[in-house]
Motif scaffolding. Structure first.
Motif, short mmCIF file in Angstrom:
data_model
loop_
_atom_site.label_atom_id
_atom_site.label_comp_id
_atom_site.label_asym_id
_atom_site.label_seq_id
_atom_site.Cartn_x
_atom_site.Cartn_y
_atom_site.Cartn_z
N THR A 1 0.75 -1.22 -0.19
CA THR A 1 0.09 -0.27 0.12
C THR A 1 0.73 1.29 0.00
OG1 THR A 1 -0.12 0.07 2.59
CG2 THR A 1 -1.82 -1.31 1.09
N GLY A 2 2.24 1.14 0.47
CA GLY A 2 3.07 2.35 0.60
C GLY A 2 2.56 3.40 1.66
N ARG A 3 1.31 2.92 2.44
CA ARG A 3 1.08 3.87 3.72
C ARG A 3 1.88 3.76 5.02
NH1 ARG A 3 -5.05 1.94 3.95
NH2 ARG A 3 -4.15 0.26 4.87
N VAL A 4 2.17 4.95 5.37
CA VAL A 4 3.01 5.20 6.76
C VAL A 4 2.17 5.55 7.79
CG1 VAL A 4 5.17 5.98 7.74
CG2 VAL A 4 5.01 4.96 5.46
N PHE A 5 2.12 5.02 8.90
CA PHE A 5 1.28 5.67 10.00
C PHE A 5 2.46 6.19 11.03
CE2 PHE A 5 -3.31 5.72 11.44
CZ PHE A 5 -2.83 6.75 12.52
N PHE A 6 2.32 7.65 11.40
CA PHE A 6 3.50 8.24 12.17
C PHE A 6 2.62 8.57 13.62
CE2 PHE A 6 4.91 9.32 7.80
CZ PHE A 6 6.12 9.16 7.83
N PHE A 7 3.28 7.74 14.49
CA PHE A 7 2.76 7.90 15.99
C PHE A 7 3.80 8.86 16.97
CE2 PHE A 7 0.68 4.02 14.49
CZ PHE A 7 -0.37 3.88 15.39
N ASP A 8 3.12 9.93 17.33
CA ASP A 8 3.71 10.79 18.32
C ASP A 8 3.91 9.55 19.60
OD1 ASP A 8 4.82 12.88 19.85
OD2 ASP A 8 2.99 13.17 20.91
N ILE A 9 4.78 10.09 20.57
CA ILE A 9 5.13 9.09 21.66
C ILE A 9 4.47 9.81 23.08
CG2 ILE A 9 6.89 7.98 23.14
CD1 ILE A 9 8.40 7.63 20.80
N ASP A 10 5.20 10.91 23.46
CA ASP A 10 4.85 11.36 24.54
C ASP A 10 3.53 11.89 24.63
OD1 ASP A 10 7.17 11.01 26.65
OD2 ASP A 10 8.22 12.21 25.16
N ASN A 11 2.63 11.60 25.74
CA ASN A 11 1.22 12.28 25.88
C ASN A 11 0.66 11.76 24.63
OD1 ASN A 11 1.79 13.55 28.19
ND2 ASN A 11 1.73 15.71 27.44
N CYS A 12 0.75 10.75 24.08
CA CYS A 12 0.14 10.23 23.03
C CYS A 12 -0.09 8.65 23.10
CB CYS A 12 0.64 10.58 21.66
SG CYS A 12 -0.10 9.99 20.20
N ASP B 1 4.70 10.25 -1.12
CA ASP B 1 3.55 10.84 -1.41
C ASP B 1 2.50 11.13 0.04
OD1 ASP B 1 0.81 11.49 -2.13
OD2 ASP B 1 0.53 9.69 -3.07
N PRO B 2 2.43 12.48 0.53
CA PRO B 2 1.93 13.00 1.63
C PRO B 2 0.60 12.12 1.91
CG PRO B 2 1.82 14.81 0.11
CD PRO B 2 2.63 13.81 -0.44
N ALA C 1 1.10 18.76 10.00
CA ALA C 1 0.71 17.47 9.19
C ALA C 1 -0.32 17.59 8.39
CB ALA C 1 0.56 16.36 10.30
N LYS C 2 -1.44 18.25 8.61
CA LYS C 2 -2.51 18.43 7.74
C LYS C 2 -2.26 19.42 6.89
CE LYS C 2 -7.15 18.82 6.98
NZ LYS C 2 -7.76 17.67 6.24
N ARG C 3 -1.48 20.60 7.01
CA ARG C 3 -1.26 21.22 6.01
C ARG C 3 -0.36 20.62 4.93
NH1 ARG C 3 0.61 24.94 9.41
NH2 ARG C 3 2.87 24.48 9.37
N LEU C 4 0.46 19.79 5.37
CA LEU C 4 1.43 19.14 4.30
C LEU C 4 0.53 17.99 3.55
CD1 LEU C 4 4.53 18.77 6.43
CD2 LEU C 4 4.20 20.25 4.51
N GLY C 5 -0.64 17.82 3.81
CA GLY C 5 -1.38 16.90 3.20
C GLY C 5 -1.57 15.47 3.83
N TRP C 6 -1.16 15.34 5.07
CA TRP C 6 -1.11 14.19 5.88
C TRP C 6 -2.59 13.95 6.26
CZ3 TRP C 6 3.51 12.97 9.36
CH2 TRP C 6 4.75 12.93 8.44
N THR C 7 -2.86 12.85 6.59
CA THR C 7 -4.37 12.63 7.59
C THR C 7 -4.00 12.76 8.88
OG1 THR C 7 -5.26 11.27 5.45
CG2 THR C 7 -6.13 11.01 7.90
N ALA C 8 -4.58 13.53 9.63
CA ALA C 8 -4.07 13.93 10.82
C ALA C 8 -4.92 13.62 11.75
CB ALA C 8 -3.38 15.19 11.12
N VAL C 9 -4.59 13.06 13.04
CA VAL C 9 -5.62 12.65 14.31
C VAL C 9 -5.11 13.53 15.44
CG1 VAL C 9 -6.79 10.90 15.54
CG2 VAL C 9 -6.07 10.53 13.07
N HIS C 10 -5.93 14.40 16.02
CA HIS C 10 -5.54 14.99 17.21
C HIS C 10 -5.97 14.08 18.61
CE1 HIS C 10 -5.95 18.84 19.73
NE2 HIS C 10 -4.85 18.33 20.15
#
Length: 233
Positions: free
Chosen positions: A15-26, A174-175, A191-200
């Motif tokens: 798929t080429g998809r990458v899921f980026f995870f923050d660590i602290d407080n996430c 590909d963002p 992240a959203k501005r760069l075209g990533w799908t972002a979750v808060h």
């Protein structure tokens, strides 16, 4: 860990998809107290540099707001060695007093399908690896992008440069193939501005409806399957 990383990379190749995870407080809830302990140590660090209490608080706030991390301000304006700072601040926190292995978090990560999982943190690598180990999920990520204190002008979220660094490290161009979860509204906005799908992740006391940041808002990282179920079906 190598076998797990290889399996993750193979699955993501379809798929080429990458899921980026923050660590602290996430990956762990903000209520656990790690950030409070870190804030106290940062404040004490300013005081040991000779700043009185009120000025220490103001500089801490100013540098965090301006640069994304207090240590970036200390490096820029006070010639502080960030690696020595990290040993005295982040690495001094007894993580076992705040967090422990999280089987539910591990299961959520382990059950993700057709995506490369990548840790993406504003911490230095030592603290980040300590947290992942304490949570029992260090083998769930194919790699990590962190604030590299060995570089003089190191980058950190929410600077756009580090998002591009993370994409290159994770092997994605590909963002639209990038997914991101973070507790910081500023980081999510970039992240959203760069075209990533972002979750808060709005946190324990936050209201999901009160946040307008990112594509989705959740109270806890374990709610990810409810907003992005395609990664678990």
């Amino acid at each position: 860990m190598a076998a797990t990383a290889a399996a993750a990379a193979t699955a993501a190749a379809h798929t080429g998809r990458v899921f980026f995870f923050d660590i602290d407080n996430c990956l762990y809830p903000s209520s656990c107290g790690i950030m409070l302990a870190m804030g106290q140590r940062i404040h004490a660090y300013f005081q040991r540099m000779g700043f009185p209490d009120e000025e220490a608080s103001e500089l801490h706030r100013k540098y965090y707001t301006t640069y994304g991390l207090a240590v970036r301000g200390l490096v820029k304006h006070h010639d502080v060695d960030p690696i020595a700072y990290d040993k005295e601040v982040d690495q001094s926190i007894p993580l076992h007093e705040y967090i422990s292995k999280d089987a539910e978090l591990r299961d959520m990560l382990a059950n993700m399908k057709d995506v490369k999982k990548w840790a993406f943190t504003n911490a230095y690598k030592v603290h980040a690896n300590r947290v992942l180990g304490a949570l029992g999920v260090e083998d769930q990520f194919a790699g990590m992008t962190f604030c590299d204190y060995a570089i003089k002008d190191f980058k950190c979220k929410p600077q756009e440069e580090i998002y591009h660094i993370a994409m290159k490290a994770a092997g994605v161009t590909d963002p639209k193939l990038c997914y991101f979860v973070d507790d910081s509204a500023d980081n999510v906005d970039t992240a959203k501005r760069l075209g990533w799908t972002a979750v808060h992740v709005v946190g324990d006391n936050g209201k999901k409806g009160g946040s307008k940041h990112g594509d989705y808002q959740i109270s806890n990282v374990k709610e990810l399957p409810s907003v992005l179920p395609q990664f678990w079906t």
